[in-house]
Design an enzyme around this catalytic site. Structure first.
Site, PDB file in Angstrom:
ATOM      1  N   SER A  62       4.895  14.416 -26.341  1.00 26.43           N
ATOM      2  CA  SER A  62       6.008  14.551 -27.286  1.00 26.43           C
ATOM      3  C   SER A  62       5.789  13.701 -28.537  1.00 26.43           C
ATOM      4  CB  SER A  62       7.318  14.121 -26.616  1.00 26.43           C
ATOM      5  OG  SER A  62       7.346  12.718 -26.499  1.00 26.43           O
TER       6      SER A  62
ATOM      7  N   LYS B  87      -4.569   8.861 -17.634  1.00 25.44           N
ATOM      8  CA  LYS B  87      -3.240   8.805 -17.002  1.00 25.44           C
ATOM      9  C   LYS B  87      -2.663  10.213 -17.074  1.00 25.44           C
ATOM     10  CE  LYS B  87       0.805   8.551 -17.858  1.00 25.44           C
ATOM     11  NZ  LYS B  87       1.579   9.668 -17.232  1.00 25.44           N
ATOM     12  N   PRO B  88      -2.768  10.975 -15.971  1.00 23.94           N
ATOM     13  CA  PRO B  88      -2.219  12.339 -16.009  1.00 23.94           C
ATOM     14  C   PRO B  88      -0.700  12.311 -15.911  1.00 23.94           C
ATOM     15  CG  PRO B  88      -3.146  11.880 -13.836  1.00 23.94           C
ATOM     16  CD  PRO B  88      -3.352  10.636 -14.663  1.00 23.94           C
ATOM     17  N   ALA B  89      -0.083  13.415 -16.290  1.00 27.07           N
ATOM     18  CA  ALA B  89       1.383  13.514 -16.238  1.00 27.07           C
ATOM     19  C   ALA B  89       1.866  13.372 -14.794  1.00 27.07           C
ATOM     20  CB  ALA B  89       1.822  14.856 -16.793  1.00 27.07           C
TER      21      ALA B  89
ATOM     22  N   GLU C 196      -1.860  14.520 -30.335  1.00 26.22           N
ATOM     23  CA  GLU C 196      -1.588  15.959 -30.386  1.00 26.22           C
ATOM     24  C   GLU C 196      -0.161  16.117 -29.903  1.00 26.22           C
ATOM     25  OE1 GLU C 196      -0.619  19.227 -29.422  1.00 26.22           O
ATOM     26  OE2 GLU C 196      -2.106  19.295 -27.822  1.00 26.22           O
TER      27      GLU C 196
ATOM     28  N   TRP D  10       1.781  17.693 -18.703  1.00 32.17           N
ATOM     29  CA  TRP D  10       1.881  18.548 -17.512  1.00 32.17           C
ATOM     30  C   TRP D  10       1.675  20.019 -17.831  1.00 32.17           C
ATOM     31  CZ3 TRP D  10       5.685  21.735 -19.018  1.00 32.17           C
ATOM     32  CH2 TRP D  10       6.683  21.229 -19.849  1.00 32.17           C
ATOM     33  N   ASN D  11       1.773  20.403 -19.114  1.00 27.63           N
ATOM     34  CA  ASN D  11       1.780  21.847 -19.393  1.00 27.63           C
ATOM     35  C   ASN D  11       0.397  22.494 -19.277  1.00 27.63           C
ATOM     36  OD1 ASN D  11       0.937  20.602 -21.737  1.00 27.63           O
ATOM     37  ND2 ASN D  11       1.989  22.020 -23.103  1.00 27.63           N
TER      38      ASN D  11
ATOM     39  N   CYS E 185       2.575  23.662 -26.733  1.00 29.40           N
ATOM     40  CA  CYS E 185       2.827  23.065 -28.058  1.00 29.40           C
ATOM     41  C   CYS E 185       2.644  24.070 -29.185  1.00 29.40           C
ATOM     42  CB  CYS E 185       1.874  21.905 -28.310  1.00 29.40           C
ATOM     43  SG  CYS E 185       2.073  20.612 -27.126  1.00 29.40           S
TER      44      CYS E 185
HETATM   45  C1  SIN Z   1      -0.725  22.340 -25.640  1.00 27.57           C
HETATM   46  O1  SIN Z   1       0.280  22.990 -25.469  1.00 27.57           O
HETATM   47  O2  SIN Z   1      -0.654  21.121 -25.829  1.00 27.57           O
HETATM   48  C2  SIN Z   1      -2.102  22.923 -25.628  1.00 27.57           C
HETATM   49  C3  SIN Z   1      -2.147  24.373 -25.801  1.00 27.57           C
HETATM   50  C4  SIN Z   1      -3.534  24.902 -25.999  1.00 27.57           C
HETATM   51  O3  SIN Z   1      -4.533  24.194 -25.838  1.00 27.57           O
HETATM   52  O4  SIN Z   1      -3.628  26.080 -26.339  1.00 27.57           O
END
Ligand code: SIN
Length: 507
Positions: free
Chosen positions: A255, A200-202, A276, A176-177, A310
């Site tokens: 996660s 499958k989106p969040a 990732e 979702w981020n 992330c």
């Molecule tokens: C992420 O937070 O998973 C991706 C961040 C990014 O692409 O810079």
């Protein structure tokens, strides 16, 4: 008061915030399978809410494994069809270019939807549309450069031919981020390589996904190439992706816990998986650093998407000689951040995406407090803005026993730790089982190379707090994942290497 803005990448766009229009042509309420907009077989739906207000902004199908199976069947049929297989790389490239142009044209509408469902400030949503779309453009270009090799044979009358072929059907599970960029970074590469996909989106952000799929359809991407399954019950759908022999690869961003589960579930079928996962990024400021630049980098690295990234810096290690100055400057900047609903004018910090995130962030700060850390600003909820708002926070004198020291906070919290020398900083930075990104600021060239090589991460920002780009390989080491996205390496996740031995040639 002079407010220093967080610089957002791709800030080609003015910061005029517009309310989410009631009517947005890209706002969809159905999923997309085999080129058709469809409901769940069960007829079930779930709500999508605006985290800033709690208002419901849409409903989408709540699908299950039966719907996901239809999507896999469609992707498989299309993958095996002559119409798709016989397309040239140039034709796939053109489709991606059309998609890129349409996403550009509809930037405002997509950004409005993104801000409404994710809470992201509108300038960041526009930045994400541009960033996410740069992957579509990049992979449109890369589609034509998936080269094979002819290697001189060690035996007479033979040729060794190495060819790259598409993997098949790829299942893409996205977070979702970054509700757009994490789809385009995967789907762009997969389609360029000749795969078909099931996305499958969040559950928090399915509307952005559906909006860009509407544009993919308009761009002429054939039916069955992209399929989208919306659900708020991810487990059975993820399970099917892992177990189905018709899915040749899975790409997941999310996660570490879920990533490990998917990895385990893919073992039986020896299925290709790219992960990732979470990070715990160190951000080191050495005595030799330009402290002002370091504070700029810290702000963008930490507060992009309210810290829900992330690659956000999670632990700030600051050397004794510049510690006081760094803390003073960053405190000023954090206290100047403008907080509010993402569509508000000049807003830099929106709400956290959901209650779970809110509880995690506030829980981590409370835990740091219990471990005698100092909260020098923030450290509290902001109910005057809404239920999911948390104040940008700075924690100092952090105890290694505090959760925030070892776990990713994924929120607007700066945790600062003082260190004496380079060795101590590297040892502490590498003490995590996560290794996605790391940052450091130093004007000493010798130190720059030493530290860049020794940090146990997949990506290093040297005197830079924002490093993501379509041309750069994104990914981590240790428990932060396997595989790379973006760059020309991003294609590798979606191709098989085939060796063809041509024998008995008459020369
Ligand atoms: C992420 O937070 O998973 C991706 C961040 C990014 O692409 O810079």
């Amino acid at each position: 008061m002079i407010r220093k803005a967080i610089t957002i990448p791709h800030k080609l766009f003015a910061t005029v915030a517009k309310p989410v229009p009631m009517m947005n042509n890209l706002l969809k309420s159905q999923a997309y399978i085999n080129g058709c907009w469809v409901d769940a077989i069960s007829g079930d739906t779930f709500e999508v809410k605006n985290p800033a207000t709690g208002n419901v902004i849409g409903h989408v199908p709540n699908m299950n494994a039966k719907d996901a199976q239809l999507a896999i069947d469609a992707a498989k049929r299309t993958y095996e069809s002559d119409e798709w297989r016989n397309l040239t790389a140039k034709q796939r490239s053109s489709m991606l270019k059309n998609w890129y142009n349409l996403i550009n044209e509809h930037c405002q509408e997509i950004a409005d939807i993104m801000t409404a469902e994710s809470g992201k400030p509108i300038t960041e949503s526009k930045g994400e549309v541009a960033y996410g779309n740069s992957f579509v453009e990049w992979f449109a270009e890369e589609a034509r450069r998936i080269y094979g090799e002819i290697v001189p044979s060690s035996l007479p009358n033979r040729e060794t031919i190495i060819m790259k072929q598409p993997l098949g059907v790829a299942a893409l599970i996205t977070p979702w981020n970054f509700p757009l960029a994490m789809i385009t970074r995967k789907a762009g590469a997969a389609i360029a390589a000749g795969c078909t996909v099931v996305i499958k989106p969040a559950e928090d952000t399915p509307l952005t996904a559906l909006a860009i799929i509407e544009l993919a359809e308009k761009a002429g991407i054939p039916k069955g190439v992209i399929n989208v399954v919306t659900t708020n019950k991810a487990a059975p759908v993820g399970d099917l992706f892992c177990k189905s022999p018709d899915v040749q690869g899975i790409s997941f961003t999310g996660s570490t816990e879920v990533g490990k589960m998917l990895f385990r579930n893919c073992a039986d079928g020896i299925k290709r998986i790219s992960l990732e996962l979470g990070g715990n990024a160190p951000f080191i400021v050495f005595n030799s650093a330009d402290v002002e630049k370091a504070v700029d980098g810290a702000m963008i690295s930490k507060f992009r998407n309210c810290g829900q990234t992330c690659v956000s810096s999670n632990r700030f290690f600051v050397q004794e000689g510049v510690y006081d100055r760094f803390v003073e400057l960053i405190k000023q900047r954090v206290e100047d951040l403008k907080i509010g609903a993402g569509d508000g004018d000049g807003v830099q910090i929106g709400p956290l995406v959901n209650k779970m995130q809110f509880n995690k962030v506030s829980g981590f700060v409370d835990d740091a407090r219990k471990h005698n850390s100092k909260i020098i600003t923030g450290g509290k909820a902001l109910p005057e803005h809404g239920e999911l708002f948390y104040a940008p926070t700075i924690v100092t004198d952090l105890s290694p026993a505090a959760k925030i020291y070892t776990e990713e906070v994924f929120g607007p919290v700066v945790s600062i730790i003082k260190f004496k020398d380079e060795q101590e900083a590297i040892q502490k930075a590498n003490s995590s089982r996560r290794g996605l990104a790391g940052y450091f600021y130093s004007e000493n060239l010798q130190q720059v190379f030493r530290v860049a090589k020794r940090l146990e991460v997949g990506m290093v920002g040297v005197n830079e707090g924002l490093i993501s780009a379509a041309e750069a390989p994104f990914g981590g080491v240790k428990e932060s994942g396997i595989g790379r996205e973006g760059s020309h390496h991003g294609i590798d996740e979606y191709v098989e290497i085939k060796y063809i031995c041509m024998g008995n040639l008459k020369y």
